[in-house]
Enzyme design. Structure first.
Site, mmCIF file in Angstrom:
data_model
loop_
_atom_site.group_PDB
_atom_site.id
_atom_site.type_symbol
_atom_site.label_atom_id
_atom_site.label_comp_id
_atom_site.label_asym_id
_atom_site.label_seq_id
_atom_site.Cartn_x
_atom_site.Cartn_y
_atom_site.Cartn_z
ATOM 1 N N ASP A 116 -10.662 2.924 -8.195
ATOM 2 C CA ASP A 116 -11.901 3.702 -8.071
ATOM 3 C C ASP A 116 -11.634 5.180 -7.832
ATOM 4 O OD1 ASP A 116 -13.991 1.863 -8.315
ATOM 5 O OD2 ASP A 116 -13.693 1.136 -6.276
ATOM 6 N N CYS A 117 -10.429 5.492 -7.436
ATOM 7 C CA CYS A 117 -10.131 6.867 -7.018
ATOM 8 C C CYS A 117 -9.373 7.660 -8.069
ATOM 9 C CB CYS A 117 -9.340 6.835 -5.723
ATOM 10 S SG CYS A 117 -10.271 6.046 -4.416
#
Ligand code: BGC
Ligand code: NOJ
Length: 814
Positions: free
Chosen positions: A487-488
């Site tokens: 997600d990052c």
């Protein structure tokens, strides 16, 4: 250093001192009513949705930590001294403290001044309530006059609003007290048709429902004024903060034991039958009263507890293993399976680190959670799959999350994570392999919950697959979108404004940045989809799918290979991410783990090379880190990954979720020792001895262990709700022990350490019990199987025909 020990016989972890490094929690409830409970009785309860239907209040990140709970106080009415048998909130010098976290229940107790007390907390099956059974024994040689107080603080239902909207909330609180039962009915007068109740089995010596009457002004839960005074005030809450508190006085002879039962519950009335008499403002209690009466009876409470024990015995009985490694056995047989139930139920919504208001059920998370859950309650897995698919967008893309109560996609969290759709294929394939229930593919499921948009679940899978094909980048690799599994890794975000969400901000068109990880995922999910199609006789579709898989495989080998390992991505400028050419973030775990898991490069040595590089550059004694070298500064082109200080979370932390991809990859290379070694490095039970460093619970996985770049290398964070649970379970059971579900039957293909003489296992699969024993006769991974004494070809045990419900499988490894 340890803070307790495992009691494997009872399937409990026994905490023997209350001041654990962090609250060590357990979950109560496994269907619709849930609670979190810490080892000192902290925590809260909710019905279905931790945000929208919270029953009791909890103060996250409070000081002192872990406040708000199911607090019981005892008071010696002769001396006036009072204490909590669970240590918190009063924190007296209690003796013989223990907290037993078991399967769906927790028992906390201690002794103080010759009074022994313990409370068993649990949620009965098929009910929307929790039971607290408080047992008090007088160990003195003289009579004891004891007052007991039980207390909870109600939450005004919507936890987000409850924690922020005080100008309104301080005016809305309402309760009723009838026959000693406290009913919390805030907003029942308007649009709610649900209420909470808190009841006590003994005639009360008093109650309180107004928080300040109980605590006194400027006091906390550690020193309630009414407890100190020895008398509750029978307060009725009007606005402010409604609570529930009951007082019972006991006169105990030496050696005498008494039990008090408390029931805290949630109840709904039909909208047209809310009030009794109709037209009044009084709650209609007709349907709730019998439930309360039932469980206040200690015999009924005990019977409900017995049923809960039975339930867990049968769930865990579906797979039991006996290997030479106690940590493997304990995790597979008890705790890892148990954690998979929690992740299935909660996704990433409510834990000590997930506040219950930020996140609902994740699309990719919940699909992956099925890997560890599907064998336990397949019917619930089926329902979950259909719920998830109903939130899928017509494009094949997905909302990243949905709210469990409404089952609607959560727009605030956004979408466009381009890996998301593939996890649906993997979730469905996992379900099919376990159950053989092909009917699920014909279920009509809407897109984005829009009536009229229904198509078969199989159509949803096709759209998932094509979603990627319609979004290929300059190298023919999948465009990453907002992010992929990581997600990052936000390659289209380019955020330079403080406070902007990395998860929803987009400043680039997204037509360039590509993900090698999604390519690996596509190759994997494409193979699964092709197998599903060909099983259904859709051979042309299966072949078309495999053609795309082959193409992608080729693209990865051509454009996703860096020379020694797989690249991670191309950024928005088309520059490599996860390459030896980079100064930081040269090599990443996800693309290497997943590409090998998917089988890419197994034939030409690339897979072996990639995992050797992972071993040399990413593996540490506490687990395998996400990437190296860690990002020392913020990279605008990479996003949130570089927002974390080195060694934490996605910036070179040990993200336990992805370690199993490497374990599985190692088994695909035939390396049982290496696979099991990686497994053991992050196995919480194997880390129990270093609990002072690890800090999180030794009985469940945490999402993250600080990597070697962090000053706190080896410290775990964010326990319980993580894909780590399902993936480790899947890796150890299906790939290392090799008890693997397939569309055609149970496959037995262990890749275990060379030193293991073998192992035994029992697996109930599609209604048949397989008694499996593996014997090692040579150092390799070649297996010959005898089924009920007869040798078979290959390693897939055919499903038994007729009424046979038990099969013996003997495997010889050579
Ligand atoms: C975390 C990720 C998480 C994401 C979800 C990030 O801050 O580092 O692990 O998946 O938030 O919102
Ligand atoms: C946690 C999220 O729940 C999961 O979906 C994601 O894959 C990992 N973080 C990695 O960023």
């Amino acid at each position: 250093m340890k803070f307790g020990h495992f009691d494997d016989q009872s399937r409990e972890y026994v905490i023997t001192r209350p001041d654990t490094p962090l609250p060590w929690i357990n979950y109560l409830g496994c269907q619709a009513y849930f609670g979190i409970i810490s080892n000192t009785a902290g925590g809260y309860s909710f019905y279905r949705d931790a945000r929208l239907r919270r029953l009791t209040r909890y103060r996250y990140n409070n000081v002192p930590m872990d406040f708000g709970g199911r607090y019981i106080y005892l008071r010696d009415d002769q001396s006036g001294q009072f204490w909590s048998p669970s240590w918190q909130p009063t924190r007296n010098d209690i003796e013989d403290y223990s907290c037993r976290h078991g399967m769906g229940y927790t028992t906390i107790g201690s002794s103080f001044g010759g009074i022994e007390a313990h409370t068993r907390y649990f949620v009965p099956l098929d009910e929307t309530l929790e039971i607290w059974q408080l047992t008090i024994t007088n160990r003195r040689t003289t009579r004891a006059q004891i007052s007991s107080f039980a207390s909870i603080e109600f939450c005004l239902w919507d936890a987000q609003d409850d924690a922020t909207n005080f100008q309104r909330n301080f005016n809305t609180g309402q309760v009723e007290v009838e026959n000693g039962v406290i009913y919390h009915k805030t907003e029942y007068r308007e649009r709610r048709n649900h209420f909470a109740y808190f009841a006590c089995s003994q005639p009360g010596a008093g109650f309180d429902t107004q928080r300040e009457a109980f605590l006194g002004a400027y006091r906390g839960w550690d020193s309630p004024a009414a407890v100190e005074a020895g008398q509750l005030t029978n307060s009725i809450a009007h606005g402010w903060s409604p609570i529930g508190a009951h007082q019972v006085t006991l006169d105990l002879a030496p050696g005498e034991t008494r039990q008090i039962v408390f029931v805290l519950g949630y109840h709904e009335n039909p909208v047209d039958q809310k009030f009794d008499p109709p037209g009044s403002q009084t709650i209609n209690k007709t349907s709730v009263k019998p439930i309360i009466a039932k469980y206040l009876d200690p015999a009924q409470a005990d019977a409900a507890f017995g049923r809960l024990r039975e339930y867990w015995n049968s769930l865990l009985g579906i797979l039991q293993v006996d290997t030479p490694d106690i940590h493997t056995n304990r995790m597979v047989n008890i705790w890892n399976a148990y954690q998979c139930m929690a992740t299935f139920n909660m996704s990433r919504s409510a834990s000590l680190y997930e506040s219950g208001i930020g996140r609902g059920l994740g699309f990719r998370d919940s699909n992956q959670d099925l890997l560890g859950f599907v064998h336990m309650v397949p019917a619930r897995a089926r329902e979950r799959i259909l719920d998830l698919a109903s939130t899928q967008l017509p494009t094949g893309g997905a909302y990243h999350q949905y709210q469990p109560l409404t089952k609607r996609g959560n727009n605030d969290i956004g979408g466009g994570f381009n890996d998301d759709p593939h996890w649906l294929i993997i979730g469905v394939s996992t379900y099919l392999k376990e159950t053989g229930d092909w009917s699920i593919l014909d279920e009509l499921v809407p897109y984005d919950n829009q009536p009229g948009s229904e198509a078969t679940l199989y159509d949803h899978l096709q759209r998932s697959f094509h979603y990627t094909l319609e979004r290929l980048g300059p190298h023919g690799l999948p465009l990453i979108g907002r992010a992929d599994w990581n997600d990052c890794l936000n390659l289209n975000c380019f955020s330079d404004t403080p406070g902007q969400s990395f998860q929803t901000t987009t400043n680039k068109e997204g037509k360039v940045a590509e993900s090698v990880f999604i390519a690996g995922l596509f190759v994997h999910s494409g193979q699964e989809l092709a197998a599903i199609a060909s099983h259904r006789g859709l051979h042309t579709e299966a072949a078309a799918c495999l053609t795309e898989v082959k193409k992608m495989n080729q693209v990865v080998l051509e454009h996703g290979w860096d020379g020694e390992w797989y690249l991670r991505a191309y950024d928005d400028l088309g520059a490599k991410v996860g390459s030896n050419d980079n100064e930081e973030g040269k090599i990443f775990i996800e693309s290497n783990g997943y590409c090998v898991l998917a089988g890419i490069g197994l034939d030409d040595g690339k897979a072996g090379k990639a995992l050797a590089a992972v071993h040399d550059r990413l593996a540490t004694r506490h687990g395998i880190v996400v990437q190296q070298p860690a990002f020392s500064t913020y990279y605008l082109n990479l996003g949130e990954i570089s927002s974390y200080p080195p060694g934490y979370k996605e910036n070179a932390g040990i993200f336990c979720h992805v370690n199993p991809w490497v374990m599985i990859g190692e088994t695909r290379l035939g390396h049982g020792d290496q696979a099991h070694d990686y497994y053991s490095r992050i196995n919480p039970s194997a880390r129990e001895e270093i609990s002072d460093l690890h800090r999180c619970e030794p009985y469940v996985y945490a999402q993250m262990i600080a990597g070697r770049d962090a000053p706190t290398f080896g410290e775990a964070k964010n326990s319980w709700l993580t894909g780590t649970a399902a993936w480790n379970y899947y890796a150890i059971v299906q790939w290392i022990l090799g008890i693997r579900t397939t569309l055609d039957g149970l496959q037995i293909a262990p890749v275990i350490p060379k030193s293991w003489p073998g192992f035994a296992a029992t697996r109930v699969f599609r209604g048949v019990t397989y008694n499996i024993s593996i014997e090692r006769r040579g150092e390799g991974n070649h297996i010959s199987l005898l089924v009920d004494g007869t040798p078979i070809d290959g390693n897939i045990v055919p499903l038994p025909t007729g009424a046979r419900k038990e099969v013996t499988v003997k495997g010889i490894l050579s």
